[in-house]
Design an enzyme around this catalytic site. Structure first.
Site, PDB file in Angstrom:
ATOM      1  N   ALA A  62       2.292   0.584  -4.753  1.00  0.00           N
ATOM      2  CA  ALA A  62       1.463   1.718  -5.161  1.00  0.00           C
ATOM      3  C   ALA A  62       0.136   1.579  -4.433  1.00  0.00           C
ATOM      4  O   ALA A  62      -0.291   0.466  -4.095  1.00  0.00           O
ATOM      5  CB  ALA A  62       1.255   1.743  -6.669  1.00  0.00           C
ATOM      6  N   SER A  63      -0.521   2.697  -4.181  1.00  0.00           N
ATOM      7  CA  SER A  63      -1.703   2.675  -3.333  1.00  0.00           C
ATOM      8  C   SER A  63      -2.947   2.084  -3.996  1.00  0.00           C
ATOM      9  O   SER A  63      -3.783   1.480  -3.333  1.00  0.00           O
ATOM     10  CB  SER A  63      -2.019   4.095  -2.847  1.00  0.00           C
ATOM     11  N   THR A  64      -3.090   2.261  -5.302  1.00  0.00           N
ATOM     12  CA  THR A  64      -4.293   1.793  -5.994  1.00  0.00           C
ATOM     13  C   THR A  64      -3.930   0.958  -7.216  1.00  0.00           C
ATOM     14  O   THR A  64      -2.797   0.975  -7.691  1.00  0.00           O
ATOM     15  CB  THR A  64      -5.165   2.975  -6.456  1.00  0.00           C
ATOM     16  N   GLN A  89      -2.471   2.880 -10.220  1.00  0.00           N
ATOM     17  CA  GLN A  89      -1.096   3.377 -10.165  1.00  0.00           C
ATOM     18  C   GLN A  89      -0.095   2.281 -10.533  1.00  0.00           C
ATOM     19  O   GLN A  89      -0.356   1.093 -10.310  1.00  0.00           O
ATOM     20  CB  GLN A  89      -0.787   3.924  -8.763  1.00  0.00           C
TER      21      GLN A  89
END
Length: 210
Positions: free
Chosen positions: A9-11, A14
């Site tokens: 997940a990007s962050t 998330q």
């Protein structure tokens, strides 16, 4: 043949685990199971991904790198994607993604060499296409974000990106515990820039106390 699951997940906000159920169900329908999952919260636009490269380090020829979507694997520039794909291919690792039907055949291990080569060629072509599409989507979103920020600035409404105080607290604790920057990246999936900022703030705090 072993199957290694990759979830990203990007962050930090998330949930990188959101696709695990779908991957487990997918391999179960083929009478297989995932040997181990490698999970991280980091942008797909960078090659600075400790968990991905740990997977690639232990995987052997004929093993499967399983992901939910190709964009979980790559939102990379063309050159970075070529470097990653070259590494994967040089080790004989095969990529299987739920959103790439041509890759599903690779789980069946066909004994027909002509059929195998055909599917592998199709898979490579589709991987390149989806990786390029993922990068374009990333750049389009960045461009729209930049336009939105510029508009907000012109209207005096832009307040900047909010600081993730919880993440900074975790980084600070790990730094105080003597963990290396590489280990902190591996544990938290944050950028080195974030670690650098926290480290500088920590140093400034110590100086102020002296």
């Amino acid at each position: 043949m072993r199957i290694w699951g990759y979830l990203r997940a990007s962050t930090q906000e998330q949930n990188a685990l959101r696709g695990k159920v779908d991957l487990d169900e997918f391999v179960s329908t083929h009478g297989m199971k995932v040997s181990k999952y490698f999970i991280e919260n980091v942008s797909g636009a960078t090659l600075q991904r400790p968990q991905l490269f740990q997977l690639l380090d232990i995987a052997e020829s004929g093993d499967i790198l399983l992901c939910e979507q190709v964009d979980r694997l790559a939102r990379l520039t063309n050159n970075d994607w070529k470097s990653l794909r070259t590494l994967i291919e040089s080790k004989g690792i095969r990529v299987v993604s739920l959103d790439l039907p041509t890759s599903h055949q690779l789980l069946k291990g066909s004994t027909d060499s002509l059929t195998s080569r055909m599917f592998e060629s199709m898979n490579t072509m589709m991987l390149d296409f989806l990786a390029a599409f993922a990068r374009k989507d990333y750049e389009d979103r960045r461009r729209r974000q930049k336009q939105g920020i510029e508009k907000a600035k012109s209207e005096g409404k832009y307040k900047g990106r909010p600081v993730d105080e919880n993440l900074r607290k975790k980084v600070k604790e790990l730094l105080s515990d003597g963990k290396s920057w590489n280990r902190i990246q591996e544990l938290l999936g944050c950028s080195r820039a974030t670690i650098s900022k926290v480290s500088k703030l920590q140093t400034d705090e110590i100086r102020n106390e002296l």
